[in-house]
Design a protein around this motif. Structure first.
Motif, short mmCIF file in Angstrom:
data_model
loop_
_atom_site.label_atom_id
_atom_site.label_comp_id
_atom_site.label_asym_id
_atom_site.label_seq_id
_atom_site.Cartn_x
_atom_site.Cartn_y
_atom_site.Cartn_z
N ASP A 25 0.84 -1.20 0.00
CA ASP A 25 0.00 0.00 0.00
C ASP A 25 0.87 1.24 0.00
OD1 ASP A 25 -2.13 -1.71 0.18
OD2 ASP A 25 -2.54 -1.34 2.30
N GLY A 26 0.53 2.20 -0.87
CA GLY A 26 1.22 3.48 -0.92
C GLY A 26 0.40 4.56 -0.26
N HIS A 27 1.08 5.46 0.48
CA HIS A 27 0.40 6.55 1.19
C HIS A 27 1.21 7.83 1.02
CE1 HIS A 27 -2.22 3.70 3.45
NE2 HIS A 27 -1.16 2.92 3.39
N THR A 28 0.53 8.94 0.84
CA THR A 28 1.17 10.25 0.83
C THR A 28 0.74 11.01 2.08
OG1 THR A 28 -0.64 11.20 -0.46
CG2 THR A 28 1.23 10.32 -1.69
N ASN A 29 1.38 12.18 2.31
CA ASN A 29 0.99 12.99 3.48
C ASN A 29 -0.05 14.03 3.07
OD1 ASN A 29 2.45 15.00 2.17
ND2 ASN A 29 4.31 14.59 3.33
N GLN A 30 -0.44 14.85 4.03
CA GLN A 30 -1.53 15.80 3.79
C GLN A 30 -1.04 17.18 3.37
OE1 GLN A 30 -0.92 14.07 6.60
NE2 GLN A 30 -2.80 13.23 7.49
N ASP A 88 -3.70 10.42 0.78
CA ASP A 88 -3.57 10.83 2.19
C ASP A 88 -4.82 10.48 3.01
OD1 ASP A 88 -5.38 12.53 1.06
OD2 ASP A 88 -4.36 14.39 1.67
N THR A 89 -5.58 9.45 2.57
CA THR A 89 -6.85 9.14 3.22
C THR A 89 -6.70 8.28 4.47
OG1 THR A 89 -7.16 7.17 1.80
CG2 THR A 89 -8.07 9.28 1.01
N ARG A 90 -5.54 7.71 4.70
CA ARG A 90 -5.34 6.85 5.87
C ARG A 90 -4.09 7.29 6.65
NH1 ARG A 90 -6.78 0.63 3.91
NH2 ARG A 90 -8.85 1.14 3.06
N PRO A 91 -4.11 8.47 7.23
CA PRO A 91 -2.92 8.95 7.95
C PRO A 91 -2.74 8.21 9.27
CG PRO A 91 -4.73 10.48 8.23
CD PRO A 91 -5.20 9.46 7.24
N LEU A 92 -1.48 8.05 9.66
CA LEU A 92 -1.17 7.47 10.96
C LEU A 92 -1.17 8.54 12.05
CD1 LEU A 92 1.76 5.01 10.09
CD2 LEU A 92 -0.65 4.46 10.49
N TYR A 93 -0.86 9.77 11.65
CA TYR A 93 -0.77 10.87 12.60
C TYR A 93 -1.63 12.03 12.10
CZ TYR A 93 3.39 8.32 14.14
OH TYR A 93 4.25 7.34 14.58
N PRO A 94 -2.28 12.76 13.00
CA PRO A 94 -3.06 13.93 12.57
C PRO A 94 -2.14 15.05 12.10
CG PRO A 94 -2.98 13.80 14.96
CD PRO A 94 -2.36 12.54 14.45
N THR A 95 -2.69 15.96 11.37
CA THR A 95 -1.87 17.03 10.81
C THR A 95 -1.26 17.92 11.89
OG1 THR A 95 -3.90 18.36 10.59
CG2 THR A 95 -3.18 17.12 8.66
N ALA A 127 3.66 14.15 11.42
CA ALA A 127 2.68 13.80 10.39
C ALA A 127 3.27 13.89 8.97
CB ALA A 127 1.46 14.70 10.51
N ALA A 128 3.96 14.97 8.69
CA ALA A 128 4.45 15.18 7.32
C ALA A 128 5.39 14.07 6.89
CB ALA A 128 5.15 16.54 7.22
N GLU A 129 6.22 13.60 7.83
CA GLU A 129 7.19 12.56 7.48
C GLU A 129 6.61 11.16 7.61
OE1 GLU A 129 11.49 10.80 9.05
OE2 GLU A 129 10.72 12.71 9.81
#
Length: 301
Positions: A211-216, A260-267, A272-274
Motif C-alpha cells: 500500500d502506498g500513502h502520501t501525506n496531507q 492521504d486518506t489513511r494517515p497514521l498521525y493527525p496534521t 505527520a508530514a514525514e
C-alpha cells in the motif's frame, strides 16, 4: 263375484306369478345406518390410537438422542445427566407440555445443554486465541529476519513493524533516501530496504499487499496529477522489486494507493508530514476473519 270373474282373477294372479311379479312393493331397508355408524366408530378408534401413539416417547431412542447431542458437544459424561422421562411427564406446572422445564420435563437437561453449548463456545474461542498467538509468533520470526538483514546495511531504523487484523505490516517511511520528492523510482537505499524484506517473506504461502500513502501537505505531486497516482506508483515500484529480486510470484502480490486518506498521525502532530508518507508491505494472514480479529490483542500479550 261370479264364478267366471273369480276364475279370471286367479288366472291373472297365476300369470303374474309366472312372470316373477309381486303383488306388494319391496320394503325399505331400515338398517343401512349401521354401515355409517361402523365407519365412524372405526375412524374414532384410529384417531384415539394415533393420539395415544404420539403421546408416548421411546425411552431408548430418547436416551440415544441425548447421548448423541452430548457427544456432538464434546462432553458425553456431563452434557446429559438427567432422568429419561417422558415428554408428557408431569412437572411443577399443570401443563403436560411445559416447555419451560426443558427436554424430558426436567430443568437439569436444559441446563446441561446450555452448559454444553457454553463449553463448546469457550473451547472454540480458546482455539482461535491459540491460533492467533501462533500466527503472531510466526510474524515475530519474520520481523527478526528482516531486522537482522537491514541491520547489516544500517537501515534498520527505516522500517517499523506492527500487527493488525490484516497481518504483519512492514512500514517503510518514504524519506529522501527511499524516494525523491514527488517521485516513484526507488533510490539505492530504498532498493536495499526492499531487498532486505523480500527474502524473509518470499517462501511464505501468504499473499503480499503493498500500500502506498502520501501525506496531507498541499504541495504539488510533481509529474503525477494527485496523491492517488503518486501513492499507487510507489506501491507498484516496491511490488515490482519484490517480484523481480525476491522471486515472489505475481499471483501472491497486489498493490494499492490511498493518497492521504489513511494517515497514521493527525496534521497537528509534528511527525505527520514525514510518518504519513510511507509504503506498507503487508503479509496477509491466512486465518479466518474471526481469528484475524484477535491478532492485535495477541500481539500485545
Amino acid at each position: 263375484m261370479s264364478g267366471g270373474g273369480h276364475a279370471a282373477a286367479k288366472a291373472g294372479a297365476h300369470a303374474r306369478h309366472k312372470r316373477g311379479g309381486h303383488d306388494e312393493e319391496e320394503h325399505e331397508n331400515h338398517e343401512r345406518w349401521l354401515v355409517s355408524y361402523a365407519d365412524m366408530m372405526t375412524l374414532l378408534m384410529v384417531l384415539f390410537i394415533v393420539l395415544f401413539a404420539i403421546s408416548q416417547v421411546d425411552q431408548k431412542k430418547f436416551a440415544e438422542l441425548k447421548n448423541g447431542l452430548a457427544v456432538g458437544f464434546g462432553n458425553p459424561s456431563v452434557a446429559f445427566n438427567g432422568g429419561e422421562s417422558s415428554l408428557l411427564e408431569s412437572s411443577d406446572s399443570d401443563s403436560p407440555m411445559d416447555l419451560s422445564s426443558g427436554i424430558g420435563g426436567t430443568t437439569s437437561d436444559a441446563t446441561a445443554i446450555q452448559d454444553a453449548v457454553a463449553a463448546k463456545e469457550r473451547a472454540q474461542a480458546a482455539q482461535r486465541q491459540a491460533a492467533a498467538q501462533r500466527e503472531v509468533a510466526n510474524f515475530d520470526k519474520i520481523q527478526q529476519q528482516i531486522t537482522a538483514e537491514l541491520a547489516k546495511h544500517g537501515l534498520a531504523d527505516q522500517v517499523r513493524f506492527s500487527i493488525d487484523e490484516r497481518g504483519l505490516v512492514v512500514t517503510v517511511v518514504t524519506t529522501g533516501i527511499v524516494f525523491n520528492g514527488n517521485e516513484a523510482v526507488l533510490l539505492p537505499a530504498g532498493r536495499a530496504i526492499i531487498d532486505g524484506v523480500g527474502p524473509a517473506i518470499s517462501a511464505l504461502p501468504n499473499k503480499i499487499e503493498v500500500d502506498g500513502h502520501t501525506n496531507q501537505l498541499t504541495g504539488g505531486t510533481g509529474t503525477y496529477p494527485s496523491g492517488w497516482e503518486l501513492s499507487t506508483a510507489r506501491a507498484a515500484s516496491v511490488l515490482r522489486l519484490l517480484h523481480t529480486h525476491a522471486g515472489i510470484p505475481e499471483t501472491r502480490l497486489m498493490a494499492a494507493g490511498f493518497a492521504d486518506t489513511r494517515p497514521l498521525y493527525p496534521t497537528t502532530d509534528p511527525q505527520a508530514a514525514e510518518r504519513n508518507r510511507r509504503v506498507e508491505i503487508i503479509v496477509l494472514s491466512n486465518l479466518p476473519a474471526d481469528t484475524r480479529a484477535l491478532l492485535p490483542s495477541a500481539a500485545e500479550n
